[in-house]
Design a protein around this motif. Structure first.
Motif, PDB file in Angstrom:
ATOM      1  N   GLU A 106      -3.331   9.902   1.069  1.00 39.03           N
ATOM      2  CA  GLU A 106      -4.030   8.816   1.777  1.00 39.03           C
ATOM      3  C   GLU A 106      -4.830   7.951   0.807  1.00 39.03           C
ATOM      4  O   GLU A 106      -4.837   6.722   0.912  1.00 39.03           O
ATOM      5  CB  GLU A 106      -5.011   9.397   2.806  1.00 39.03           C
ATOM      6  CG  GLU A 106      -4.349   9.918   4.073  1.00 39.03           C
ATOM      7  CD  GLU A 106      -5.326  10.678   4.988  1.00 39.03           C
ATOM      8  OE1 GLU A 106      -4.901  11.089   6.078  1.00 39.03           O
ATOM      9  OE2 GLU A 106      -6.504  10.875   4.599  1.00 39.03           O
ATOM     10  N   MET A 107      -5.495   8.606  -0.138  1.00 34.90           N
ATOM     11  CA  MET A 107      -6.321   7.851  -1.087  1.00 34.90           C
ATOM     12  C   MET A 107      -5.441   7.034  -2.011  1.00 34.90           C
ATOM     13  O   MET A 107      -5.742   5.874  -2.307  1.00 34.90           O
ATOM     14  CB  MET A 107      -7.225   8.794  -1.878  1.00 34.90           C
ATOM     15  CG  MET A 107      -8.312   9.422  -1.017  1.00 34.90           C
ATOM     16  SD  MET A 107      -9.586  10.273  -1.968  1.00 34.90           S
ATOM     17  CE  MET A 107     -10.601   8.911  -2.518  1.00 34.90           C
ATOM     18  N   ALA A 108      -4.332   7.646  -2.468  1.00 33.38           N
ATOM     19  CA  ALA A 108      -3.439   6.938  -3.389  1.00 33.38           C
ATOM     20  C   ALA A 108      -2.888   5.672  -2.729  1.00 33.38           C
ATOM     21  O   ALA A 108      -2.735   4.640  -3.371  1.00 33.38           O
ATOM     22  CB  ALA A 108      -2.300   7.860  -3.816  1.00 33.38           C
ATOM     23  N   GLN A 109      -2.622   5.776  -1.427  1.00 34.61           N
ATOM     24  CA  GLN A 109      -2.093   4.611  -0.708  1.00 34.61           C
ATOM     25  C   GLN A 109      -3.098   3.464  -0.676  1.00 34.61           C
ATOM     26  O   GLN A 109      -2.711   2.304  -0.650  1.00 34.61           O
ATOM     27  CB  GLN A 109      -1.718   5.005   0.729  1.00 34.61           C
ATOM     28  CG  GLN A 109      -0.366   5.687   0.805  1.00 34.61           C
ATOM     29  CD  GLN A 109      -0.188   6.487   2.097  1.00 34.61           C
ATOM     30  OE1 GLN A 109      -1.067   6.475   2.957  1.00 34.61           O
ATOM     31  NE2 GLN A 109       0.930   7.181   2.221  1.00 34.61           N
ATOM     32  N   LYS A 110      -4.360   3.791  -0.624  1.00 33.75           N
ATOM     33  CA  LYS A 110      -5.368   2.746  -0.503  1.00 33.75           C
ATOM     34  C   LYS A 110      -6.017   2.388  -1.841  1.00 33.75           C
ATOM     35  O   LYS A 110      -6.815   1.444  -1.908  1.00 33.75           O
ATOM     36  CB  LYS A 110      -6.429   3.166   0.511  1.00 33.75           C
ATOM     37  CG  LYS A 110      -5.811   3.230   1.903  1.00 33.75           C
ATOM     38  CD  LYS A 110      -6.811   3.389   3.001  1.00 33.75           C
ATOM     39  CE  LYS A 110      -6.111   3.244   4.342  1.00 33.75           C
ATOM     40  NZ  LYS A 110      -6.841   3.883   5.442  1.00 33.75           N
ATOM     41  N   ALA A 111      -5.710   3.137  -2.887  1.00 37.37           N
ATOM     42  CA  ALA A 111      -6.295   2.845  -4.204  1.00 37.37           C
ATOM     43  C   ALA A 111      -5.876   1.446  -4.646  1.00 37.37           C
ATOM     44  O   ALA A 111      -4.787   0.989  -4.288  1.00 37.37           O
ATOM     45  CB  ALA A 111      -5.809   3.891  -5.202  1.00 37.37           C
ATOM     46  N   PRO A 112      -6.708   0.699  -5.370  1.00 35.23           N
ATOM     47  CA  PRO A 112      -7.974   1.163  -5.946  1.00 35.23           C
ATOM     48  C   PRO A 112      -9.185   0.980  -5.017  1.00 35.23           C
ATOM     49  O   PRO A 112     -10.296   1.212  -5.463  1.00 35.23           O
ATOM     50  CB  PRO A 112      -8.108   0.262  -7.162  1.00 35.23           C
ATOM     51  CG  PRO A 112      -7.488  -1.040  -6.728  1.00 35.23           C
ATOM     52  CD  PRO A 112      -6.361  -0.667  -5.803  1.00 35.23           C
ATOM     53  N   ASN A 138     -12.002   9.230  -9.552  1.00 36.83           N
ATOM     54  CA  ASN A 138     -12.205   7.784  -9.414  1.00 36.83           C
ATOM     55  C   ASN A 138     -11.440   7.032 -10.503  1.00 36.83           C
ATOM     56  O   ASN A 138     -10.852   5.979 -10.252  1.00 36.83           O
ATOM     57  CB  ASN A 138     -13.693   7.440  -9.465  1.00 36.83           C
ATOM     58  CG  ASN A 138     -14.380   7.747  -8.139  1.00 36.83           C
ATOM     59  OD1 ASN A 138     -13.776   7.603  -7.074  1.00 36.83           O
ATOM     60  ND2 ASN A 138     -15.628   8.192  -8.200  1.00 36.83           N
ATOM     61  N   SER A 139     -11.447   7.601 -11.711  1.00 36.49           N
ATOM     62  CA  SER A 139     -10.746   6.943 -12.819  1.00 36.49           C
ATOM     63  C   SER A 139      -9.233   6.990 -12.601  1.00 36.49           C
ATOM     64  O   SER A 139      -8.533   6.010 -12.868  1.00 36.49           O
ATOM     65  CB  SER A 139     -11.109   7.624 -14.143  1.00 36.49           C
ATOM     66  OG  SER A 139     -12.496   7.477 -14.387  1.00 36.49           O
ATOM     67  N   TRP A 197     -12.258   1.332 -11.294  1.00 42.99           N
ATOM     68  CA  TRP A 197     -13.232   0.595 -12.118  1.00 42.99           C
ATOM     69  C   TRP A 197     -12.949  -0.899 -12.093  1.00 42.99           C
ATOM     70  O   TRP A 197     -11.813  -1.326 -12.290  1.00 42.99           O
ATOM     71  CB  TRP A 197     -13.181   1.099 -13.565  1.00 42.99           C
ATOM     72  CG  TRP A 197     -13.641   2.527 -13.718  1.00 42.99           C
ATOM     73  CD1 TRP A 197     -12.842   3.630 -13.749  1.00 42.99           C
ATOM     74  CD2 TRP A 197     -14.980   2.985 -13.851  1.00 42.99           C
ATOM     75  NE1 TRP A 197     -13.605   4.763 -13.898  1.00 42.99           N
ATOM     76  CE2 TRP A 197     -14.926   4.401 -13.963  1.00 42.99           C
ATOM     77  CE3 TRP A 197     -16.229   2.357 -13.880  1.00 42.99           C
ATOM     78  CZ2 TRP A 197     -16.070   5.181 -14.106  1.00 42.99           C
ATOM     79  CZ3 TRP A 197     -17.368   3.145 -14.034  1.00 42.99           C
ATOM     80  CH2 TRP A 197     -17.281   4.535 -14.137  1.00 42.99           C
ATOM     81  N   ASP A 198     -13.994  -1.652 -11.810  1.00 42.85           N
ATOM     82  CA  ASP A 198     -13.943  -3.124 -11.853  1.00 42.85           C
ATOM     83  C   ASP A 198     -12.914  -3.707 -10.893  1.00 42.85           C
ATOM     84  O   ASP A 198     -12.320  -4.752 -11.164  1.00 42.85           O
ATOM     85  CB  ASP A 198     -13.665  -3.600 -13.302  1.00 42.85           C
ATOM     86  CG  ASP A 198     -14.784  -3.202 -14.246  1.00 42.85           C
ATOM     87  OD1 ASP A 198     -15.949  -3.209 -13.800  1.00 42.85           O
ATOM     88  OD2 ASP A 198     -14.508  -2.883 -15.409  1.00 42.85           O
ATOM     89  N   ARG A 199     -12.655  -3.012  -9.813  1.00 41.58           N
ATOM     90  CA  ARG A 199     -11.728  -3.516  -8.803  1.00 41.58           C
ATOM     91  C   ARG A 199     -12.443  -3.675  -7.467  1.00 41.58           C
ATOM     92  O   ARG A 199     -13.389  -2.947  -7.145  1.00 41.58           O
ATOM     93  CB  ARG A 199     -10.556  -2.537  -8.619  1.00 41.58           C
ATOM     94  CG  ARG A 199      -9.663  -2.369  -9.829  1.00 41.58           C
ATOM     95  CD  ARG A 199      -8.917  -3.653 -10.192  1.00 41.58           C
ATOM     96  NE  ARG A 199      -8.012  -4.111  -9.140  1.00 41.58           N
ATOM     97  CZ  ARG A 199      -6.750  -3.671  -9.001  1.00 41.58           C
ATOM     98  NH1 ARG A 199      -6.238  -2.780  -9.821  1.00 41.58           N
ATOM     99  NH2 ARG A 199      -5.991  -4.160  -8.030  1.00 41.58           N
ATOM    100  N   LYS A 200     -11.972  -4.607  -6.653  1.00 40.09           N
ATOM    101  CA  LYS A 200     -12.512  -4.784  -5.298  1.00 40.09           C
ATOM    102  C   LYS A 200     -12.386  -3.476  -4.525  1.00 40.09           C
ATOM    103  O   LYS A 200     -11.335  -2.828  -4.561  1.00 40.09           O
ATOM    104  CB  LYS A 200     -11.708  -5.869  -4.569  1.00 40.09           C
ATOM    105  CG  LYS A 200     -12.131  -7.273  -4.925  1.00 40.09           C
ATOM    106  CD  LYS A 200     -13.187  -7.775  -3.951  1.00 40.09           C
ATOM    107  CE  LYS A 200     -13.691  -9.159  -4.386  1.00 40.09           C
ATOM    108  NZ  LYS A 200     -14.916  -9.533  -3.666  1.00 40.09           N
ATOM    109  N   GLY A 201     -13.421  -3.126  -3.833  1.00 39.15           N
ATOM    110  CA  GLY A 201     -13.406  -1.883  -3.072  1.00 39.15           C
ATOM    111  C   GLY A 201     -13.631  -0.657  -3.924  1.00 39.15           C
ATOM    112  O   GLY A 201     -13.604   0.467  -3.426  1.00 39.15           O
ATOM    113  N   GLY A 202     -13.839  -0.869  -5.211  1.00 41.61           N
ATOM    114  CA  GLY A 202     -14.094   0.269  -6.107  1.00 41.61           C
ATOM    115  C   GLY A 202     -15.477   0.173  -6.710  1.00 41.61           C
ATOM    116  O   GLY A 202     -16.457  -0.044  -6.001  1.00 41.61           O
TER     117      GLY A 202
END
Lengths: 249, 766, 242
Positions: B328-334, B361-362, B367-372
């Motif tokens: 689920e997280m991978a689908q919504k990353a980053p 998180n890394s 890092w430095d992305r919208k929603g992150g």
């Protein structure tokens, strides 16, 4: 068009941080032990057997048919045209007839003023164009206040955008102007309004003294009206009898 | 005659008609008009006039921007400064209750000297000059006898800075604040080791745009920071999925899509299995990893053993759940975030837990992305010109003040300089610990044991060593060891009841303080100015420290005539002025997407690690021989009849410092012991009954039970900060049970920070 | 017509003044009182009345003030008059009017019932027993008015003054409870008196306009007394006044 003020509480955004309660206390110098507003935390086990918590920020619901106004003997409890239910402290005697009349328990006798205190939707603030103190401070922005008669207001937009509920039951449905959004969850019974036992004196006045008085005075008037009419008829007969006897003579 | 007769008749008839008419009319009116409301003129309240003053909050350490309203020279209402990025105009219940810090009847109102035994609360009021002379005299005595390092300074508040400066000028490296060793230290260290950024402080997360929050016990709605909490609520309203991992069903859990009731102390195992699934399943951000990350292969080898099935036996979270969450997280990353708890001082390996969070998180490339995670804007405001400090551990950097949490020069060793007594940043002792904030837990031990060298004078600025630490005996022994203890504080508490001299601080509503300089999406400088004259014979910390510096020959460190002059001087160095700051209470550098999210705009991320990249296996850790920190370390489990002892926050109390605030005490006068219905049934405990909680050492006490399914059956919980015994705390004294009595005081094995979650307790019906 | 018949003086000017003073204040106080009570549940007067009066006076606070002061003037004047003229006026009046024993009450009740029945042409075979200065109905009404007036004065004083002078909140609800009951008693007493006043005014205006005349002039027709109050007539004869 006259405004119609409403309060919206998005319970999904409330975190029970008590900011609203303390802000209200500070703004209106509420004596400790009393509060004009509250947050009710209800915990229960859901159908899946898992715990659930719902939070209900509350205050006077500024009802369309406010029983607190209806029972107030002196008219101190009144409703403004824009829907705000207020107490006129110059008149209020502090007799507390209105306290149990409120099914939301929003009223209490203020020991400092010896008059009834309640949420006013921060009437002195909104009259100056400010938001109510609780709304202004709300951390989750769960409380939204405004004029439902203004189609461009945030509350009007939100009322259209989401399914809102009110705290009403079959027994208590007096037109509250406080809306709740629960994302479809049913509102637990514990936050629903309840009819309180009224003061015996008030009930006696409302249900016995007044009807009996009305009936009694009405009855007396009817009785003596009857007597008067009879007297009139008798006298007319007397007169016509006399007139008749005149003719006979 | 006839006429008069007739007229008499007529008038009588009219009268009867009148009666009839009245009767009919009134009966009709009574029935028709019954529901009508009276419309009559009424007296209405009008808003009384007030003035507004700028400030930032001192009720917790997030420091929201404030607009304090005063009437007739008295502050009466605290509003939020709508321009302030840390709270966007809102103020929580605690923030609103700041009024009762200033107006508390039991405040420290004038300087006082102890006349009885330490902790007995017998005091003699004294004039300021006498008190300051005495403090200077006693500190000088200790310095002459043991050297300047014999002074320990412990601060805990938004006004502690001048005391740090004074202590540093005095020549001691031993200044400390609980924020590192008792709270956020491990997560800051973990992030710094891996990414070169500590990520604590203002929580630079793009909450509104995040689409998946994995909350590792981050009870963001009750351990709340207004701006952060509001951003998170906005994120959730914007559709973010929330998975909440905590042994306890908190209010945050009630906002989550899923609650994972994890076994206490085992977050690390759960996270390792997540890393395992993310790497093995190729669910990570391959482009980001290729460009910015080192150590993936070594990490892959290390997490090979940490399968979802392996963690299930430890955490009790089903293996499939871990696999699903990773997917689920991978689908919504980053636009995802693994959310660390604010306080990460629980297990013997908090560093491993913190690193796992940072690694995940890394791997998701947040890092430095919208929603992150965003890069904050900052405004550089140079410090005033000061002489150098005479010891090693104060490294002053441009824009970072006297002491700096972000700057973390691991293991500083400068020849000929005195090392910190708590071992923070000391090679061979606790080289990972931040030497600016130190290890307050270790400092108390050093004072109690007088090891590694004599520590004979104590200066505290706020705080309460008893209730924010976990071992009363150590703290008491430390306090009794002091030749001289001076406490500066606003309110009474157990720790300052041991002081020789009490210096009463003005509350944060009655004074100026140094600037608040912060970095969020917007950079900002915020002002605290007095909202009213001091109510009592109190002074602000800067004025007290300046007065002391003059008596200690250290006046060069406080060169300005007043704190307002100092602020103006600092601001002018940055190109602003105090007058400009007073306009809105804040000066801001606006949001800039290109700076906040460089990777969304073709820019590059910067990771100030030794390699300039994300180090999944941190080189600094390897150099220190601690590369094993990522490995799972076994944690204690309750024996039969025992429970994990956990504690935490409610939204309307700050740590152990607001229980005596009358407005907050109203909501929760005492704490309860949360226990699961199954466990309670076994022990014959019903809701509301008094129970006795005890640990193996026999510490503990009585508390009322809250029987609730909101906690795991093998765990008990209580709200932190109760069980005060200082009789000056008239509202809080004797109410509830202190969790500090029951939390463990072992050390995190890599950093030296405290591990508070290791203790087991028994519960018996009283 | 009446001027031709013989009359005697039965009332002094001050008594007549007090009666009309009382009547005037009753009228004013009833009208203002019904204007004060505002809640739809507890109100008797139609809404237009309190709305009209409260608007007229710029709010209920002023109306309450007017009613309260009026009430105190009413009670005060009558009270002081009664004290000053206790032997001359009050005592004889009380002696004539008070119904204190059950026996007297029954006698008065029966004479009242017969009188009322006669109005409708009923019980014609029964004649009203001979009455004194005040007939049964008058005595009963008088007794009730005296009792109710005392209750109204006492409760009214409490209703008006207690919110200003007493600390309701500190009394754990006791003083507020007294207030609420005082309100009920105040209203109930007024309603009782109003019940009686319907009859009082009817008789004065319709049945026995001579009495109304007497309450204006103080002179009563001897024939009227002889017819309506034979016992009193006998008494007057004994005293040689007729």
């Amino acid at each position: 068009m006259v405004a119609k003020y409403v309060m919206l509480a998005d319970t999904t955004r409330c975190i029970n941080c008590k900011a609203c309660e303390v802000a209200c206390r500070a703004e209106w110098d509420t004596p400790l032990g009393y509060s004009r507003d509250w947050v009710k935390e209800v915990e229960y086990v859901n159908a899946k057997g898992l715990p659930e918590v719902q939070l209900f920020p509350g205050r006077c619901q500024h009802c369309d048919d406010p029983p607190c106004v209806e029972v107030c003997p002196s008219g101190a409890s009144w409703k403004r045209d824009d829907g705000i239910v207020l107490v006129d402290h110059a008149i209020c005697s502090g007799c507390e007839l209105c306290v149990p009349a409120c099914p939301y328990d929003a009223r209490w006798l203020n020991p400092v003023t010896n008059t009834i205190s309640k949420c006013t939707f921060c009437q002195p603030r909104i009259d100056k164009g400010l938001q109510p103190a609780c709304v202004d401070t709300c951390v989750g922005r769960a409380l939204i206040f405004g004029d439902a008669n203004d189609p461009n207001s945030e509350v009007s937009q939100l009322l259209k955008a989401k399914e809102w509920q009110k705290l009403v039951t079959d027994e208590v449905n007096i037109g509250p102007n406080h809306y709740y959004y629960t994302a479809g969850k049913a509102i637990p019974d514990t936050v629903m309004p309840k009819l309180n036992e009224r003061h015996l004196s008030g009930t006696l006045m409302e249900n016995i003294v007044n009807p009996l008085g009305t009936l009694g005075i009405g009855g007396m008037m009817a009785v003596f009206l009857g007597a008067g009419i009879k007297k009139l008829i008798d006298r007319r007969q007397d007169v016509s009898n006399k007139e008749g006897s005149h003719e006979q003579h | 005659m006839q006429e008069s007769n007739q007229s008499g008749k007529a008038s009588r008839r009219a009268f009867l008609k009148g009666i009839m008419g009245t009767a009919v009319a009134s009966t009709a009116a009574l029935s028709l008009d019954a529901q009508a409301r009276i419309h009559a003129p009424h007296e209405q309240e009008t808003l009384k006039d007030y003035e507004e003053h700028w400030g930032f909050c001192d009720m917790c350490y997030w420091r929201c921007g404030l607009k304090v309203r005063s009437r007739d020279g008295k502050a009466f209402k605290i509003d939020g400064n709508p321009e302030h990025p840390l709270n966007r105009g809102v103020v929580c219940g605690k923030g609103n209750s700041g009024i009762q810090v200033a107006f508390a009847p039991n405040r420290l109102k004038q300087p006082m000297e102890r006349t009885g035994a330490r902790g007995d609360n017998q005091w003699r009021p004294m004039p300021w000059d006498e008190a300051l002379d005495k403090v200077a005299h006693e500190l000088t005595k200790v310095k002459e006898k043991y050297g300047p390092q014999a002074l320990v300074m412990i601060g805990h508040g938004t006004w502690e800075k001048p005391y740090h400066r004074l202590a540093h000028a005095f020549g001691t490296p031993n200044t400390t604040s609980p924020v590192f060793g008792l709270c956020c230290g491990p997560r800051g260290v973990a992030n710094t080791l891996i990414a070169g950024k500590n990520l604590t402080g203002n929580e630079t997360i793009d909450l509104e745009n995040c689409k998946y929050f994995l909350m590792m016990g981050r009870n963001i709605t009750e351990s709340l920071h207004n701006g952060e909490t509001l951003g998170w609520i906005d994120g959730v309203a914007n559709g973010a999925k929330v998975t909440y991992v905590d042994p306890r069903y908190t209010i945050t859990a009630s906002k989550a899509d899923e609650w994972l009731s994890i076994r206490p102390l085992t977050d690390h195992a759960f996270l390792l299995a997540l890393i395992h699934v993310v790497i093995k399943g190729g669910l990570y951000d391959k482009q980001f990893v290729a460009e910015y990350v080192t150590g993936l292969d070594e990490l892959t080898a290390k997490v090979e053993q940490y399968t979802p099935e392996w963690q299930e036996a430890i955490t009790t979270i089903p293996a499939d759940t871990v696999r699903r969450i990773a997917l689920e997280m991978a689908q919504k990353a980053p636009a995802v975030f693994v959310y660390s708890p604010r306080r990460l001082t629980r297990t013997s390996n908090d560093l491993g837990t913190g690193m796992s969070i940072s690694i995940l998180n890394s791997l998701f490339g947040v890092w430095d992305r919208k929603g992150g995670i965003f890069t904050p804007q900052t405004i550089k405001v140079p410090e005033i010109d000061l002489p150098e400090f005479p010891h090693a551990h104060v490294s002053r950097e441009e824009g970072h003040g006297d002491f700096d949490f972000a700057h973390n020069p691991f293991a500083v060793d400068v020849e000929g300089k005195i090392q910190r007594a708590d071992g923070a940043g000391v090679p061979g002792r606790w080289p990972l610990a931040n030497p600016q904030y130190g290890l307050t837990n270790e400092m108390w031990k050093a004072m109690a044991e007088q090891d590694p060298y004599p520590l004979k004078a104590l200066l505290t600025a706020g705080g309460n060593g008893f209730t924010n630490s976990t071992d009363y005996d150590t703290v008491r022994k430390a306090l009794l060891n002091m030749d001289f203890y001076v406490a500066a504080d606003v309110s009474p508490n157990e720790m300052n009841s041991y002081a020789d001299i009490i210096l009463p601080e003005a509350s944060y509503l009655e004074r100026y303080d140094d600037l608040q300089i912060g970095g969020a999406r917007e950079g900002f400088i915020a002002l605290r100015e007095p909202a009213m004259q001091p109510l009592h014979d109190t002074k602000g910390s800067w004025d007290i420290c300046k007065a002391l510096s003059q008596r200690l020959g250290l006046e060069a460190y406080f060169p300005h005539d007043s704190v307002a002059d100092m602020l103006d001087d600092r601001l002018k160095k940055a190109g602003y002025s105090l007058a400009e700051l007073k306009e809105k209470g804040i000066i801001k550098k606006p949001v800039d997407d290109a700076i906040n999210f460089p990777r969304e705009h073709g820019g590059k991320s910067v990771f100030p690690t030794p390699s300039g990249k994300i180090e999944l296996i941190p080189s600094q850790l390897q150099a220190l021989g601690m590369a094993d920190a990522i490995e799972w370390a076994e944690q204690p489990r309750p024996k039969d009849g025992e429970f994990h002892f956990t504690f935490g926050r409610v939204g309307f109390h700050t740590h152990a410092r607001t229980q005596d605030n009358i407005w907050l005490n109203y909501f929760m006068p005492e704490n309860l012991l949360w226990i699961h219905p199954d466990a309670a049934a076994k022990l014959g405990i019903s809701d509301g009954e008094t129970v006795e909680v005890k640990d193996a050492k026999g510490r503990g006490g009585k508390i009322a039970a809250k029987v609730t399914p909101r906690i795991r059956p093998d765990t008990v919980f209580t709200v932190h900060g109760f069980g005060h015994w200082d009789t000056r705390m008239t509202t809080a004294v004797g109410k509830g049970l202190s969790d500090s009595l029951l939390a463990s005081d072992t050390r995190e094995k890599h950093i030296g920070s405290i591990s508070m979650g290791m203790n087991m307790v028994t519960v018996t019906k009283v | 017509m009446s001027s031709t018949k013989p009359t005697i003086k039965v009332r002094t000017k001050d008594v007549i003044a007090i009666h009309w003073f009382n009547a005037f204040f009753w009228l004013t106080l009833v009208l203002t009182g019904f204007g004060i009570i505002s809640g739809d549940f507890v109100r008797l007067a139609p809404a237009f009345w309190p709305t009209f009066l409260q608007n007229l006076l710029g709010g209920n606070a002023n109306l309450v003030l007017l009613h309260g002061i009026g009430g105190m003037v009413w009670a005060g004047v009558i009270g002081v008059y009664a004290l000053l003229n206790f032997k001359r006026v009050v005592l004889p009046f009380l002696k004539n009017v008070l119904v204190l024993t059950p026996k007297a009450a029954i006698a008065d009740m029966s004479s009242m019932v017969i009188t009322l029945a006669h109005l409708f042409g009923l019980l014609k075979h029964k004649s009203v027993p001979p009455q004194g200065r005040y007939n049964g109905a008058q005595r009963l009404l008088g007794t009730m008015i005296i009792a109710c007036s005392l209750a109204i004065a006492v409760t009214g004083l409490y209703l008006f003054l207690s919110p200003m002078l007493l600390d309701f909140a500190a009394s754990a609800g006791v003083l507020g409870g007294v207030f609420r009951w005082a309100l009920v008693i105040h209203l109930a007493a007024v309603l009782l008196v109003l019940l009686g006043l319907v009859a009082h005014i009817y008789f004065a205006v319709v049945e026995e306009p001579e009495s109304l005349e007497t309450m204006k002039s103080g002179e009563a027709e001897v024939a009227f007394i002889k017819h309506h109050n034979p016992l009193w007539y006998a008494e007057l004869e004994r005293e040689g006044k007729v």
